[in-house]
Design an enzyme around this catalytic site. Structure first.
Site, PDB file in Angstrom:
ATOM      1  N   LYS A   1     -22.576  15.765 -26.539  1.00  0.00           N
ATOM      2  CA  LYS A   1     -23.818  15.253 -25.952  1.00  0.00           C
ATOM      3  C   LYS A   1     -24.025  13.759 -26.222  1.00  0.00           C
ATOM      4  O   LYS A   1     -24.611  13.064 -25.406  1.00  0.00           O
ATOM      5  CB  LYS A   1     -25.014  16.063 -26.464  1.00  0.00           C
ATOM      6  CG  LYS A   1     -25.050  17.482 -25.896  1.00  0.00           C
ATOM      7  CD  LYS A   1     -26.290  18.233 -26.331  1.00  0.00           C
ATOM      8  CE  LYS A   1     -26.294  19.644 -25.754  1.00  0.00           C
ATOM      9  NZ  LYS A   1     -27.508  20.378 -26.080  1.00  0.00           N
TER      10      LYS A   1
ATOM     11  N   ASP B   1     -33.117  18.989 -22.494  1.00  0.00           N
ATOM     12  CA  ASP B   1     -33.357  20.008 -23.526  1.00  0.00           C
ATOM     13  C   ASP B   1     -34.816  20.001 -23.995  1.00  0.00           C
ATOM     14  O   ASP B   1     -35.422  21.060 -24.189  1.00  0.00           O
ATOM     15  CB  ASP B   1     -32.451  19.766 -24.748  1.00  0.00           C
ATOM     16  CG  ASP B   1     -31.020  20.223 -24.515  1.00  0.00           C
ATOM     17  OD1 ASP B   1     -30.806  21.110 -23.668  1.00  0.00           O
ATOM     18  OD2 ASP B   1     -30.119  19.690 -25.184  1.00  0.00           O
TER      19      ASP B   1
END
Ligand code: ATR
Length: 274
Positions: free
Chosen positions: A71, A103
């Protein structure tokens, strides 16, 4: 829809990705809307993941989700990123690569779905963990609450994450009981509780009666923490909601369409309960 030479290609990229539910979720939505696209899982092993991710643009990929452990590389790879950690990539018509983190908004959407008035109920948040997921959740909650405390096995990581927030705080791993007792919302954001992982003695007995307990883990759907919270009749939120809502936001970024989250939950539940 038949896959042909014009089909737009999307992927979830990480290591491992073979058990990812994202292909099922996104291909379901792609079919719902009759879009000429396909979403696959691509395992990546690379010493230079940012370069590998950028190369996908040369193959004509339209977008991707990026998961553990890439990420940070995803945010680095992009020409423009909305955060230092990214889970969603989009190649623009001019070839530029944009990175997003969905997220945090995904977690908040799942929380709002389970507890619509959460903003009135939650002042003190305790997040267990200090990895990418914990950072995203903490950043998303921070503006709406009084404090966000982090508790992590490796305390230096918690120190660094708390320092990113204006209202961040840190508790030592040995202060778990105190943290559970003080929080209105507890978020389990470590990889603990994943199938086969070691169990921890969560001090749920010390939670306040109005406490909300959320786990970002969705395999198993009912983690040990959630089981204990439900046994005490606390509001318990599983990780599937965050998975679906972060995916829905990514889908919207790629296609400009808000997909049906209820349909996704039914499809994913069918697989998880198998
Ligand atoms: P992600 O980006 O998915 O959050 P990560 O950055 O690897 O993944 O973070 C994993 C989190 O789970 C960390 O908070 C990690 O704690 P450490 O910082 O001490 O490593 C936590 N974690 C993983 N396994 C754990 C275990 N057995 N006990 C306690 N915490 C654990």
């Amino acid at each position: 829809m038949t896959i042909n030479a014009a089909t737009r290609v999307f992927a979830v990229i990480g290591d491992p990705v073979s058990h990812s539910l994202s292909p099922l979720m996104h291909n379901g939505w792609i079919a719902d809307h009759g879009i000429d696209a396909a979403y696959v899982a691509l395992p990546l092993r690379s010493d230079d993941p940012a370069a590998a991710l950028r190369a996908l643009g040369q193959f004509g990929f339209s977008g991707a989700n990026v998961t553990t452990p890439y990420k940070e590389a995803a945010a680095r790879a992009a020409d423009a990123a909305d955060d230092v950690v990214a889970n969603t990539l989009r190649w623009e018509a001019n070839g530029a690569l944009a990175a997003f983190n969905t997220d945090g908004v995904g977690f908040v959407a799942a929380l709002a779905e389970a507890v619509p008035d959460w903003r009135a109920r939650v002042r003190r948040v305790l997040i267990v963990g200090a990895g990418g997921a914990a950072i995203a959740v903490g950043k998303a909650l921070s503006p709406d609450v009084d404090s966000v405390f982090f508790i992590n096995r490796t305390q230096t990581r918690a120190d660094a994450v708390a320092a990113m927030l204006g209202n961040g705080g840190v508790l030592g791993w040995q202060d778990m009981e105190r943290g559970f007792g003080a929080a209105d919302l507890i978020v389990q954001a470590t990889s603990l509780g994943l199938a086969g992982g070691p169990a921890l003695e969560w001090p749920v007995a010390l939670c306040q009666e109005h406490a909300i307990v959320a786990d970002i883990v969705y395999r198993p759907l009912e983690t040990d923490l959630l089981m204990k919270a439900r046994a005490r009749s606390l509001v318990a939120i599983d990780g599937l909601g965050m998975l679906i809502h972060q995916g829905a936001r990514a889908f919207e970024l790629w296609f400009g369409i808000r997909p049906n989250v209820g349909k996704a939950r039914a499809r994913l539940m069918a697989v998880l309960q198998r």
